[in-house]
Structures are given as C-alpha cells and as structure tokens.
Design an enzyme around this catalytic site. Structure first.
Site, PDB file in Angstrom:
ATOM      1  N   SER A  17      -5.920   0.312 -10.675  1.00 57.51           N
ATOM      2  CA  SER A  17      -5.843   1.326  -9.471  1.00 57.51           C
ATOM      3  C   SER A  17      -4.509   1.949  -9.147  1.00 57.51           C
ATOM      4  O   SER A  17      -3.405   0.957  -8.594  1.00 57.51           O
ATOM      5  CB  SER A  17      -6.448   0.642  -7.720  1.00 57.51           C
ATOM      6  OG  SER A  17      -6.715   2.069  -7.171  1.00 57.51           O
ATOM      7  N   HIS A  42      -7.816   3.254 -12.732  1.00 57.02           N
ATOM      8  CA  HIS A  42      -9.062   3.597 -11.696  1.00 57.02           C
ATOM      9  C   HIS A  42      -8.461   4.355 -10.849  1.00 57.02           C
ATOM     10  O   HIS A  42      -7.680   4.146 -10.091  1.00 57.02           O
ATOM     11  CB  HIS A  42      -9.495   2.236 -11.180  1.00 57.02           C
ATOM     12  CG  HIS A  42     -10.274   2.317  -9.482  1.00 57.02           C
ATOM     13  ND1 HIS A  42     -11.736   1.404 -10.104  1.00 57.02           N
ATOM     14  CD2 HIS A  42     -10.545   1.962  -8.687  1.00 57.02           C
ATOM     15  CE1 HIS A  42     -12.568   2.095  -8.639  1.00 57.02           C
ATOM     16  NE2 HIS A  42     -11.656   1.810  -8.341  1.00 57.02           N
ATOM     17  N   ASP A  44      -8.967   5.918  -7.200  1.00 58.81           N
ATOM     18  CA  ASP A  44      -9.421   6.492  -5.402  1.00 58.81           C
ATOM     19  C   ASP A  44      -9.282   7.464  -5.001  1.00 58.81           C
ATOM     20  O   ASP A  44      -8.385   8.046  -4.581  1.00 58.81           O
ATOM     21  CB  ASP A  44      -9.133   5.358  -5.305  1.00 58.81           C
ATOM     22  CG  ASP A  44      -9.049   3.503  -5.427  1.00 58.81           C
ATOM     23  OD1 ASP A  44     -10.588   3.500  -5.840  1.00 58.81           O
ATOM     24  OD2 ASP A  44      -8.465   2.884  -5.568  1.00 58.81           O
ATOM     25  N   MET A  46     -10.285   9.258  -2.147  1.00 55.79           N
ATOM     26  CA  MET A  46     -10.469   9.348   0.005  1.00 55.79           C
ATOM     27  C   MET A  46     -10.735  10.597   0.058  1.00 55.79           C
ATOM     28  O   MET A  46     -10.259  11.851  -0.137  1.00 55.79           O
ATOM     29  CB  MET A  46     -10.045   7.977   0.328  1.00 55.79           C
ATOM     30  CG  MET A  46      -9.953   7.061  -0.807  1.00 55.79           C
ATOM     31  SD  MET A  46      -8.574   5.920   0.236  1.00 55.79           S
ATOM     32  CE  MET A  46      -9.423   4.519  -1.162  1.00 55.79           C
ATOM     33  N   HIS A  75     -13.393   6.847  -9.484  1.00 57.30           N
ATOM     34  CA  HIS A  75     -13.800   6.324  -7.353  1.00 57.30           C
ATOM     35  C   HIS A  75     -14.555   7.029  -6.719  1.00 57.30           C
ATOM     36  O   HIS A  75     -13.228   6.736  -5.730  1.00 57.30           O
ATOM     37  CB  HIS A  75     -13.995   4.645  -7.511  1.00 57.30           C
ATOM     38  CG  HIS A  75     -14.918   4.219  -6.142  1.00 57.30           C
ATOM     39  ND1 HIS A  75     -13.404   2.857  -5.795  1.00 57.30           N
ATOM     40  CD2 HIS A  75     -15.492   4.291  -5.296  1.00 57.30           C
ATOM     41  CE1 HIS A  75     -14.413   2.416  -4.834  1.00 57.30           C
ATOM     42  NE2 HIS A  75     -15.305   3.173  -4.602  1.00 57.30           N
ATOM     43  N   MET A  77     -14.873   8.049  -2.642  1.00 60.49           N
ATOM     44  CA  MET A  77     -15.640   7.469  -1.725  1.00 60.49           C
ATOM     45  C   MET A  77     -15.030   8.417  -1.156  1.00 60.49           C
ATOM     46  O   MET A  77     -14.518   8.731   0.514  1.00 60.49           O
ATOM     47  CB  MET A  77     -14.401   6.698  -1.683  1.00 60.49           C
ATOM     48  CG  MET A  77     -13.878   5.246  -2.062  1.00 60.49           C
ATOM     49  SD  MET A  77     -12.751   4.412  -1.545  1.00 60.49           S
ATOM     50  CE  MET A  77     -11.874   4.636  -3.011  1.00 60.49           C
ATOM     51  N   MET A 146     -18.185  -3.333  -4.073  1.00 58.18           N
ATOM     52  CA  MET A 146     -16.441  -3.881  -3.381  1.00 58.18           C
ATOM     53  C   MET A 146     -16.468  -5.235  -2.452  1.00 58.18           C
ATOM     54  O   MET A 146     -17.262  -5.709  -2.552  1.00 58.18           O
ATOM     55  CB  MET A 146     -16.939  -2.595  -2.824  1.00 58.18           C
ATOM     56  CG  MET A 146     -16.561  -1.000  -2.995  1.00 58.18           C
ATOM     57  SD  MET A 146     -15.620  -0.856  -3.760  1.00 58.18           S
ATOM     58  CE  MET A 146     -13.999  -1.254  -2.627  1.00 58.18           C
ATOM     59  N   GLY A 151     -11.497   1.731   1.215  1.00 54.44           N
ATOM     60  CA  GLY A 151     -10.270   2.898   2.208  1.00 54.44           C
ATOM     61  C   GLY A 151      -9.030   1.903   2.134  1.00 54.44           C
ATOM     62  O   GLY A 151      -8.035   3.398   2.408  1.00 54.44           O
ATOM     63  N   GLY A 153      -6.229  -0.195  -0.507  1.00 54.33           N
ATOM     64  CA  GLY A 153      -5.939  -1.228  -0.697  1.00 54.33           C
ATOM     65  C   GLY A 153      -4.900  -2.839   0.348  1.00 54.33           C
ATOM     66  O   GLY A 153      -4.626  -2.375   0.677  1.00 54.33           O
ATOM     67  N   GLY A 154      -5.229  -3.413  -0.679  1.00 54.65           N
ATOM     68  CA  GLY A 154      -3.723  -4.903  -0.812  1.00 54.65           C
ATOM     69  C   GLY A 154      -5.249  -5.228   0.631  1.00 54.65           C
ATOM     70  O   GLY A 154      -4.109  -6.403   1.321  1.00 54.65           O
ATOM     71  N   ASP A 184     -14.052  -4.240  -7.408  1.00 56.15           N
ATOM     72  CA  ASP A 184     -12.971  -3.895  -6.765  1.00 56.15           C
ATOM     73  C   ASP A 184     -12.654  -4.266  -5.989  1.00 56.15           C
ATOM     74  O   ASP A 184     -13.044  -4.522  -4.111  1.00 56.15           O
ATOM     75  CB  ASP A 184     -13.394  -1.980  -6.806  1.00 56.15           C
ATOM     76  CG  ASP A 184     -12.317  -1.021  -6.376  1.00 56.15           C
ATOM     77  OD1 ASP A 184     -10.948  -1.999  -6.439  1.00 56.15           O
ATOM     78  OD2 ASP A 184     -12.468  -0.216  -5.662  1.00 56.15           O
ATOM     79  N   GLY A 185     -11.392  -4.658  -4.935  1.00 49.99           N
ATOM     80  CA  GLY A 185     -11.034  -5.067  -4.036  1.00 49.99           C
ATOM     81  C   GLY A 185     -10.282  -6.475  -4.018  1.00 49.99           C
ATOM     82  O   GLY A 185     -11.235  -7.816  -4.286  1.00 49.99           O
ATOM     83  N   GLY A 186      -8.749  -5.980  -4.010  1.00 51.13           N
ATOM     84  CA  GLY A 186      -8.851  -7.635  -3.025  1.00 51.13           C
ATOM     85  C   GLY A 186      -8.031  -8.760  -4.728  1.00 51.13           C
ATOM     86  O   GLY A 186      -8.162 -10.472  -4.801  1.00 51.13           O
ATOM     87  N   SER A 207      -2.839  -3.621  -5.606  1.00 46.72           N
ATOM     88  CA  SER A 207      -1.648  -4.187  -5.733  1.00 46.72           C
ATOM     89  C   SER A 207      -0.888  -5.064  -6.539  1.00 46.72           C
ATOM     90  O   SER A 207       0.475  -5.384  -6.767  1.00 46.72           O
ATOM     91  CB  SER A 207      -1.450  -5.459  -4.504  1.00 46.72           C
ATOM     92  OG  SER A 207      -3.090  -4.845  -3.325  1.00 46.72           O
TER      93      SER A 207
HETATM   94  C1  DX5 Z   1      -9.703   0.643  -1.981  1.00 47.39           C
HETATM   95  C2  DX5 Z   1     -10.148   0.959  -3.560  1.00 47.39           C
HETATM   96  C3  DX5 Z   1      -9.707   0.184  -4.280  1.00 47.39           C
HETATM   97  C4  DX5 Z   1      -7.947  -0.402  -3.742  1.00 47.39           C
HETATM   98  C5  DX5 Z   1      -8.128  -2.086  -4.305  1.00 47.39           C
HETATM   99  O1  DX5 Z   1     -11.263   1.182  -1.221  1.00 47.39           O
HETATM  100  O2  DX5 Z   1     -11.489   1.351  -3.702  1.00 47.39           O
HETATM  101  O3  DX5 Z   1      -9.146   0.508  -5.662  1.00 47.39           O
HETATM  102  O4  DX5 Z   1      -7.127   0.699  -4.381  1.00 47.39           O
HETATM  103  O5  DX5 Z   1      -6.593  -2.086  -4.032  1.00 47.39           O
HETATM  104  P1  DX5 Z   1      -6.155  -3.180  -4.093  1.00 47.39           P
HETATM  105  O6  DX5 Z   1      -6.306  -4.413  -5.696  1.00 47.39           O
HETATM  106  O7  DX5 Z   1      -5.092  -3.969  -3.423  1.00 47.39           O
HETATM  107  O8  DX5 Z   1      -6.913  -4.452  -3.576  1.00 47.39           O
HETATM  108 ZN    ZN Z   2     -11.363   1.737  -5.319  1.00 44.87          ZN
END
Ligand code: DX5
Ligand code: ZN
Length: 230
Positions: A17, A42, A44, A46, A75, A77, A146, A151, A153-154, A184-186, A207
């Site tokens: 991402s 990827h 993102d 927003m 992606h 959002m 998800m 919203g 990262g991290g 996607d996420g964490g 991250s």
């Molecule tokens: C969160 C995003 C993710 C984000 C993932 O809303 O859609 O793509 O960048 O970041 P990590 O891998 O740090 O959770």
């Molecule tokens: Zn994403």
C-alpha cells in the site's frame, strides 16, 4: 470473465500500500517493491467522508503510472464512488475496488467499472456481513475483505475477518467463479500465512512493506512468510 492481467487463484500476490510510503521517494520505493516480488501497487484513496482521513487522488495515480509497470489496484474509500470511476480509469487504474457501504447501487458501480474496461472489485467493512455480496460475485474480478476498519494504516489485524474469506472461497466454488480474494489491514509476517491458508490470493501490506527502511527486503520476507518458506 475477462481475466487478462489478473492472476489466477493459487498464486500469492503482494500488493504493497502506497499509504505507508515516503512520498518524497516514490519512484525509488516502487522500484524496490518490484524487485522484492510485489506485482500490484495498492492505492488507497480516501475522501474524509466515507472514512475520517484524506489521502490522495487522481494526480498521484497519474504521475506514478508513468514510472511503474506494477498493476494499479485502486481502493476507493469514498462516498458515492460512481462519481469518480472514469477519472480513476483515465489516471491509470487497472482494477478498482469500492465499498458496498458507500453507494446505493453496488451492482451499478460494478457494471460501470467493467464497462470502463478495467477489473471490478467490491469491499466490505468489518461490521458488514459478507453475505450481502453473494449476488454480486458474478460481476467481480476480485473481492476485498477489510481486516481493519478502513481509514488508517498501522492498525491491528482482526483475525475473525478471515471467516469471511473462508465463506467466499466456498461461494466461489459453489457459483463456479474465479474472482480473487484480497485482504487489507494489519497484514505482516506474523499473519500472512494464516491469510493464505484461509484462502486469500492478494495480500495488501502498508506498514510492513513501504513503512520499512528496506521495502525490497520487506516484500521478499512477507512473500516468503505467506508461502510458508520461513
Ligand atoms: C486502510 C487501507 C489499507 C492500509 C493498510 O484503510 O485500506 O490499505 O494502507 O495499511 P497497514 O498494512 O499498515 O494496515
Ligand atoms: Zn486499502
């Protein structure tokens, strides 16, 4: 279904991402993840409405398109994504994911994306049941589950969301479809294998890849963990 440029289920695809990148060194960082084995980028997007954060829009996608051959996985959002599909296609998106919760007409948005000539994908937030997507699956090239609240990262990975992945694998089989499943996420080295074992084809990682000092090594390490090679 047109599957050009979308790999078949069975190959693990890494989608770092951009959100976690150092924006002063983007060209260099994209080259590094490519060397490390990433196939997708990827992106993102927003809007500060659908999610409580603002990231970037079409100018960034367009500029990066000129300096990378990674597959551009956008992606969205954003609220009412139907307003912006053609803009992201023109900017260089090759696949667009939008949120089921962000529109009154998810079927219409999937059809709009497909008609624009790119791959179509829909996502659900952690509190939305995956069953709402079942009727839409024949229109999907990919589905994004998800594993955090969208919203930021991290955030911490939510393992219970993998149950949705298992359900999608069964639906894909039952309906005779071939869409990819993205999570996607964490996601990082500690949980990538569990995602793959649940049925995830495309791993998004912010991250744990572009947030690291060496995104090339981090990409390779994450793919190794996902494939059970470490
Ligand atoms: C969160 C995003 C993710 C984000 C993932 O809303 O859609 O793509 O960048 O970041 P990590 O891998 O740090 O959770
Ligand atoms: Zn994403």
């Amino acid at each position: 279904m047109n599957t050009q440029n979308v790999q078949k289920p069975g190959q693990i695809i890494l989608a770092p991402s951009l959100l976690a990148a150092n924006f002063a060194k983007l060209g260099e960082q994209l080259a590094a993840i490519r060397r490390g084995g990433a196939a997708y980028l990827h992106l993102d997007v927003m809007d500060g409405l659908f999610v409580p954060n603002i990231s970037f829009g079409t100018p960034v996608v367009k500029s990066l398109r000129g300096c990378s051959d990674l597959f551009f996985d956008v992606h969205l959002m954003i609220d009412r994504p139907e307003r912006y599909i053609s803009d992201y296609v023109s900017a260089g998106a090759e696949l667009i994911t939008f949120h089921y919760e962000a529109t009154e007409d998810p079927r219409g948005v999937l059809e709009q994306i497909r008609a624009a000539g790119v791959k179509a994908s829909v996502s659900v937030k952690p509190n939305t049941p995956v069953e709402v997507l079942y009727d839409l699956l024949p229109l999907c090239d990919m589905v994004l589950i998800m594993t955090v609240e969208p919203g930021f990262g991290g955030q911490k990975f939510r393992p219970e969301q993998l149950e949705k992945v298992r359900k999608l694998v069964k639906q894909r089989e039952a309906q005779g479809l071939s869409f990819l499943i993205q999570a996607d996420g964490g996601i990082g080295e500690s949980n990538a294998r569990a995602c793959v074992e649940a049925g995830v084809d495309v791993l998004v990682a912010g991250s744990s890849v572009l947030g690291k000092d060496d995104p090339c090594a981090a990409s390779a390490a994450l793919l190794a963990a996902a494939e059970g090679r470490n």
